[in-house]
Design an enzyme around this catalytic site. Structure first.
Site, PDB file in Angstrom:
ATOM      1  N   LYS A  24      -4.911  26.266   5.526  1.00  0.00           N
ATOM      2  CA  LYS A  24      -4.025  25.108   5.715  1.00  0.00           C
ATOM      3  C   LYS A  24      -2.966  25.019   4.607  1.00  0.00           C
ATOM      4  O   LYS A  24      -1.795  24.814   4.887  1.00  0.00           O
ATOM      5  CB  LYS A  24      -4.838  23.800   5.741  1.00  0.00           C
ATOM      6  CG  LYS A  24      -5.866  23.745   6.865  1.00  0.00           C
ATOM      7  CD  LYS A  24      -6.560  22.392   6.931  1.00  0.00           C
ATOM      8  CE  LYS A  24      -7.458  22.105   5.747  1.00  0.00           C
ATOM      9  NZ  LYS A  24      -8.715  22.877   5.739  1.00  0.00           N
ATOM     10  N   ARG A  99     -10.120  13.508   7.752  1.00  0.00           N
ATOM     11  CA  ARG A  99     -11.352  14.307   7.775  1.00  0.00           C
ATOM     12  C   ARG A  99     -12.518  13.537   8.395  1.00  0.00           C
ATOM     13  O   ARG A  99     -13.630  14.058   8.441  1.00  0.00           O
ATOM     14  CB  ARG A  99     -11.727  14.675   6.341  1.00  0.00           C
ATOM     15  CG  ARG A  99     -11.531  16.132   5.980  1.00  0.00           C
ATOM     16  CD  ARG A  99     -11.795  16.273   4.483  1.00  0.00           C
ATOM     17  NE  ARG A  99     -12.105  17.600   4.082  1.00  0.00           N
ATOM     18  CZ  ARG A  99     -11.247  18.426   3.476  1.00  0.00           C
ATOM     19  NH1 ARG A  99     -10.007  18.054   3.251  1.00  0.00           N
ATOM     20  NH2 ARG A  99     -11.643  19.613   3.094  1.00  0.00           N
ATOM     21  N   ARG A 138     -11.419  33.370  -3.135  1.00  0.00           N
ATOM     22  CA  ARG A 138     -10.487  32.434  -3.785  1.00  0.00           C
ATOM     23  C   ARG A 138     -11.103  31.890  -5.070  1.00  0.00           C
ATOM     24  O   ARG A 138     -10.418  31.678  -6.059  1.00  0.00           O
ATOM     25  CB  ARG A 138     -10.175  31.298  -2.800  1.00  0.00           C
ATOM     26  CG  ARG A 138      -9.204  30.256  -3.316  1.00  0.00           C
ATOM     27  CD  ARG A 138      -8.787  29.269  -2.243  1.00  0.00           C
ATOM     28  NE  ARG A 138      -9.797  28.281  -1.918  1.00  0.00           N
ATOM     29  CZ  ARG A 138      -9.683  27.344  -0.977  1.00  0.00           C
ATOM     30  NH1 ARG A 138      -8.591  27.280  -0.240  1.00  0.00           N
ATOM     31  NH2 ARG A 138     -10.640  26.482  -0.744  1.00  0.00           N
ATOM     32  N   ARG A 144     -11.633  26.556  -9.055  1.00  0.00           N
ATOM     33  CA  ARG A 144     -12.262  25.405  -8.397  1.00  0.00           C
ATOM     34  C   ARG A 144     -13.771  25.582  -8.368  1.00  0.00           C
ATOM     35  O   ARG A 144     -14.262  26.525  -7.746  1.00  0.00           O
ATOM     36  CB  ARG A 144     -11.733  25.271  -6.962  1.00  0.00           C
ATOM     37  CG  ARG A 144     -10.362  24.655  -6.867  1.00  0.00           C
ATOM     38  CD  ARG A 144      -9.865  24.631  -5.440  1.00  0.00           C
ATOM     39  NE  ARG A 144     -10.782  23.978  -4.508  1.00  0.00           N
ATOM     40  CZ  ARG A 144     -10.481  23.719  -3.236  1.00  0.00           C
ATOM     41  NH1 ARG A 144      -9.295  24.045  -2.769  1.00  0.00           N
ATOM     42  NH2 ARG A 144     -11.356  23.131  -2.460  1.00  0.00           N
ATOM     43  N   ARG A 156     -19.902  22.457   2.552  1.00  0.00           N
ATOM     44  CA  ARG A 156     -18.584  21.988   3.022  1.00  0.00           C
ATOM     45  C   ARG A 156     -18.378  22.324   4.503  1.00  0.00           C
ATOM     46  O   ARG A 156     -17.809  21.527   5.256  1.00  0.00           O
ATOM     47  CB  ARG A 156     -17.466  22.607   2.165  1.00  0.00           C
ATOM     48  CG  ARG A 156     -17.346  21.898   0.814  1.00  0.00           C
ATOM     49  CD  ARG A 156     -16.703  22.776  -0.241  1.00  0.00           C
ATOM     50  NE  ARG A 156     -15.347  23.151   0.041  1.00  0.00           N
ATOM     51  CZ  ARG A 156     -14.708  24.146  -0.586  1.00  0.00           C
ATOM     52  NH1 ARG A 156     -15.323  24.851  -1.521  1.00  0.00           N
ATOM     53  NH2 ARG A 156     -13.460  24.418  -0.287  1.00  0.00           N
TER      54      ARG A 156
END
Ligand code: ADP
Length: 203
Positions: A24, A99, A138, A144, A156
């Site tokens: 996204k 969400r 990533r 993160r 998640r």
């Protein structure tokens, strides 16, 4: 007054939808360039607040680290503030929001109060195993904490399925839900996305 109404109604408000790691953020960068829209990523906003150690950031931190959603009351208020900062926007790309169904209802109410609405929601479809691989990759460079641990990543995905996926149906019921294949090169996906945006524009 009439003119004002008309200009508001011509706003383009897109929801970029899909599981964590579906691309996204990458695709939003392409869309803002092409359509001159304001990009609002609730994940980025939370990370900004966290890096400045604000009260909001402190509130969000524990939820994010566990792969859970930040409570709607916190998230909706933050989103509203951000939208209010851009009264002259041609439109918005919402990335990572809504969400939950209550967030979708809050977004609809907010846009309705401005004489506009969600133009369409576009979902990037990517399977679970591909997502896990992408996010862990990533995590090697993103810094993160929620990208580094496989159990958090899977949490998640589970939260996405139970709380977020129903948002697609919410907009599909209003004939505003579109999905595209999220596998391929960045350019290929950008092209599919453009086609979807153009089809929304013609409605
Ligand atoms: P990703 O899409 O890769 O999961 P984001 O940057 O969009 O990453 O979100 C990271 C985290 O921020 C989420 O796991 C969640 O804890 C929090 N968050 C982001 N957007 C929302 C939202 N709309 N509602 C609740 N929590 C959110």
């Amino acid at each position: 007054m009439m003119l004002l109404q008309e200009s508001l109604l011509t706003m383009t408000n897109l929801v970029l939808f899909g599981p964590p790691g579906s691309g996204k953020g990458t695709q939003a960068a392409f869309l803002i360039d092409k359509y001159e829209l304001i990009h609002i990523s609730t994940g980025d906003l939370f990370r900004y607040e966290m890096s400045h150690n604000t009260k909001l950031g402190q509130e969000a931190k524990a939820y994010m680290a566990k792969g859970e959603l930040v409570p709607d009351s916190v998230t909706i208020g933050m989103l509203r503030n951000k939208v209010e900062k851009h009264p002259d926007a041609k439109g918005f790309i919402f990335d990572g929001f809504p969400r939950t169904i209550p967030q979708a209802e809050a977004l609809d109410a907010l846009l309705f109060s401005k004489g506009t609405e969600v133009s369409g929601l576009i979902s990037l479809d990517v399977g679970d195993e591909e997502i896990v691989q992408r996010i862990l990759l990533r995590g090697q460079t993103s810094g993160r904490p929620d990208d580094n641990d496989e159990a958090t990543v899977r949490k998640r995905i589970a939260v996405y399925k139970s709380e977020t996926a129903p948002v697609f149906g919410y907009y599909a019921a209003k004939d505003k839900g579109f999905s595209i294949n999220g596998l391929g090169t960045i350019d290929e996906i950008a092209e599919r996305l453009s086609d979807a945006v153009e089809s929304i524009g013609q409605d």
